[in-house]
Motif scaffolding. Sequence first.
Motif, PDB file in Angstrom:
ATOM      1  N   SER A  71       0.810  -1.039  -0.062  1.00 42.11           N
ATOM      2  CA  SER A  71       0.063   0.020  -0.012  1.00 42.11           C
ATOM      3  C   SER A  71       0.972   1.356   0.164  1.00 42.11           C
ATOM      4  O   SER A  71       0.870   2.307  -0.777  1.00 42.11           O
ATOM      5  CB  SER A  71      -0.875   0.039   1.143  1.00 42.11           C
ATOM      6  N   SER A  72       1.903   1.172   0.722  1.00 48.32           N
ATOM      7  CA  SER A  72       2.728   2.359   1.131  1.00 48.32           C
ATOM      8  C   SER A  72       3.610   2.626  -0.522  1.00 48.32           C
ATOM      9  O   SER A  72       3.705   3.715  -1.047  1.00 48.32           O
ATOM     10  CB  SER A  72       3.758   2.084   1.928  1.00 48.32           C
ATOM     11  N   ALA A  73       3.799   1.521  -1.289  1.00 43.24           N
ATOM     12  CA  ALA A  73       4.541   1.716  -2.272  1.00 43.24           C
ATOM     13  C   ALA A  73       3.621   2.169  -3.702  1.00 43.24           C
ATOM     14  O   ALA A  73       3.926   2.953  -4.226  1.00 43.24           O
ATOM     15  CB  ALA A  73       5.198   0.249  -2.957  1.00 43.24           C
ATOM     16  N   ARG A  74       2.326   1.756  -3.593  1.00 39.47           N
ATOM     17  CA  ARG A  74       1.198   2.230  -4.384  1.00 39.47           C
ATOM     18  C   ARG A  74       1.219   3.800  -4.054  1.00 39.47           C
ATOM     19  O   ARG A  74       1.123   4.679  -5.003  1.00 39.47           O
ATOM     20  CB  ARG A  74      -0.005   1.872  -4.270  1.00 39.47           C
ATOM     21  N   LEU A  75       1.161   4.216  -2.827  1.00 39.38           N
ATOM     22  CA  LEU A  75       0.854   5.621  -2.385  1.00 39.38           C
ATOM     23  C   LEU A  75       1.973   6.461  -2.680  1.00 39.38           C
ATOM     24  O   LEU A  75       1.746   7.485  -3.405  1.00 39.38           O
ATOM     25  CB  LEU A  75       0.605   5.611  -0.778  1.00 39.38           C
ATOM     26  N   LEU A  76       3.408   5.771  -2.796  1.00 37.31           N
ATOM     27  CA  LEU A  76       4.396   6.901  -3.091  1.00 37.31           C
ATOM     28  C   LEU A  76       4.692   6.859  -4.614  1.00 37.31           C
ATOM     29  O   LEU A  76       4.851   7.751  -5.110  1.00 37.31           O
ATOM     30  CB  LEU A  76       5.653   5.969  -2.513  1.00 37.31           C
ATOM     31  N   SER A  77       4.053   5.925  -5.342  1.00 38.25           N
ATOM     32  CA  SER A  77       3.989   5.984  -6.752  1.00 38.25           C
ATOM     33  C   SER A  77       2.994   6.927  -7.177  1.00 38.25           C
ATOM     34  O   SER A  77       3.286   7.973  -8.269  1.00 38.25           O
ATOM     35  CB  SER A  77       3.329   4.408  -7.307  1.00 38.25           C
ATOM     36  N   ALA A  78       1.900   7.127  -6.438  1.00 38.34           N
ATOM     37  CA  ALA A  78       0.909   8.175  -6.773  1.00 38.34           C
ATOM     38  C   ALA A  78       1.516   9.496  -6.814  1.00 38.34           C
ATOM     39  O   ALA A  78       1.089  10.404  -7.240  1.00 38.34           O
ATOM     40  CB  ALA A  78      -0.437   8.076  -6.075  1.00 38.34           C
ATOM     41  N   ILE A  79       1.999   9.599  -5.446  1.00 38.22           N
ATOM     42  CA  ILE A  79       2.747  11.037  -4.945  1.00 38.22           C
ATOM     43  C   ILE A  79       3.919  11.446  -6.069  1.00 38.22           C
ATOM     44  O   ILE A  79       3.852  12.582  -6.417  1.00 38.22           O
ATOM     45  CB  ILE A  79       3.109  11.082  -3.525  1.00 38.22           C
ATOM     46  N   ARG A  80       4.542  10.302  -6.306  1.00 37.31           N
ATOM     47  CA  ARG A  80       5.727  10.603  -7.331  1.00 37.31           C
ATOM     48  C   ARG A  80       5.153  11.111  -8.626  1.00 37.31           C
ATOM     49  O   ARG A  80       5.772  12.302  -9.290  1.00 37.31           O
ATOM     50  CB  ARG A  80       6.615   9.637  -7.456  1.00 37.31           C
ATOM     51  N   ARG A  81       4.255  10.530  -9.143  1.00 34.03           N
ATOM     52  CA  ARG A  81       3.604  10.842 -10.516  1.00 34.03           C
ATOM     53  C   ARG A  81       3.004  12.229 -10.345  1.00 34.03           C
ATOM     54  O   ARG A  81       3.189  13.184 -11.371  1.00 34.03           O
ATOM     55  CB  ARG A  81       2.525   9.805 -10.920  1.00 34.03           C
ATOM     56  N   LEU A  82       2.438  12.426  -9.221  1.00 31.88           N
ATOM     57  CA  LEU A  82       1.794  13.871  -8.993  1.00 31.88           C
ATOM     58  C   LEU A  82       2.848  14.968  -9.214  1.00 31.88           C
ATOM     59  O   LEU A  82       2.487  16.079  -9.959  1.00 31.88           O
ATOM     60  CB  LEU A  82       1.049  13.964  -7.675  1.00 31.88           C
ATOM     61  N   TYR A  83       4.024  15.114  -8.434  1.00 27.73           N
ATOM     62  CA  TYR A  83       4.577  15.892  -8.286  1.00 27.73           C
ATOM     63  C   TYR A  83       5.573  15.999  -9.558  1.00 27.73           C
ATOM     64  O   TYR A  83       6.259  16.984 -10.243  1.00 27.73           O
ATOM     65  CB  TYR A  83       5.847  15.734  -7.243  1.00 27.73           C
TER      66      TYR A  83
END
Length: 301
Positions: A71-83
Amino acid sequence: MSQDTVLIEQFLDSLWLERNLAENTVQSYKLDLQALVKSLQRQEETILSAQTMHLQDFLMQRVQEGYKATSSARLLSAIRRLYQYLYREKYREDDPTAPLASPKLPKNLPKDLTENQVEALLQAPSTAEPIDPVELRDKAMLEVLYATGLRVSELVGLEINDVSIRQGVIRIIGKGNKERLVPLGEEAIYWLEYYFKYGRDDLLKEGPVDVLFPSRLGKKMTRQTFWHRIKYYAILAEINVEALSPHVLRHAFATHLLNHGADLRVVQMLLGHSSLSTTQIYTHVATERLKKLHQQHHPRA
């Protein structure tokens, strides 16, 4: 609507248009980023003002709340893509996610069923007289799922026009709107024809619908509902529910094909994987099963 909300919506629109991501993936990203916004608000920050330490605080908070590494990996992937999007579109002059390390993921093999367990699961729905249209529908769904290796979301989204009984194939629109044709096999074709003849019409209480496997109310079934049905039949088949996942028959489809000598690239095509590396995990499942058989039966194991 806040500026953060507007930026997230713009980002998600760009993902949908440029990357052609599945709707479920986009919705998951949206929920993750809404959680980020709430965390930043508590820190009196916004998406545009947040620094690396604010994002680290959010990720640490999720770990402390018991979220898994996946879940943390998917969350970080979303945040990375956003920024990355915000940097590319010049909303920001930096990318605060650059210093963040991805969590180490355990190499979990897909949950797997033996061929005997699959057979027991497929036999669990009642097809005896008097016919229960719900159980007959479930029987056809399980047979199609094991015969084709569909994702559950693909199965419940099937429409009448996606199936060609005469040609013996099913047309799938998978992740990224990629189309593939998958053969059904004789057993699945038999139960589909039987379901069309004796079960489907009884489920259409509100009139005709295009969906292939309607719910009791004659509407499109949710993934969650079908997952509950799988667990129900697993109990009848005396299969440990803890050993199941919603995609258990998809995993069994791939593993059993490989066990019987199928080419890895053929399995990749049938599953609709864009990368062969995603399919290769099923070779590990098959290898693990061979190791267990060797240990159980070889005199020097």
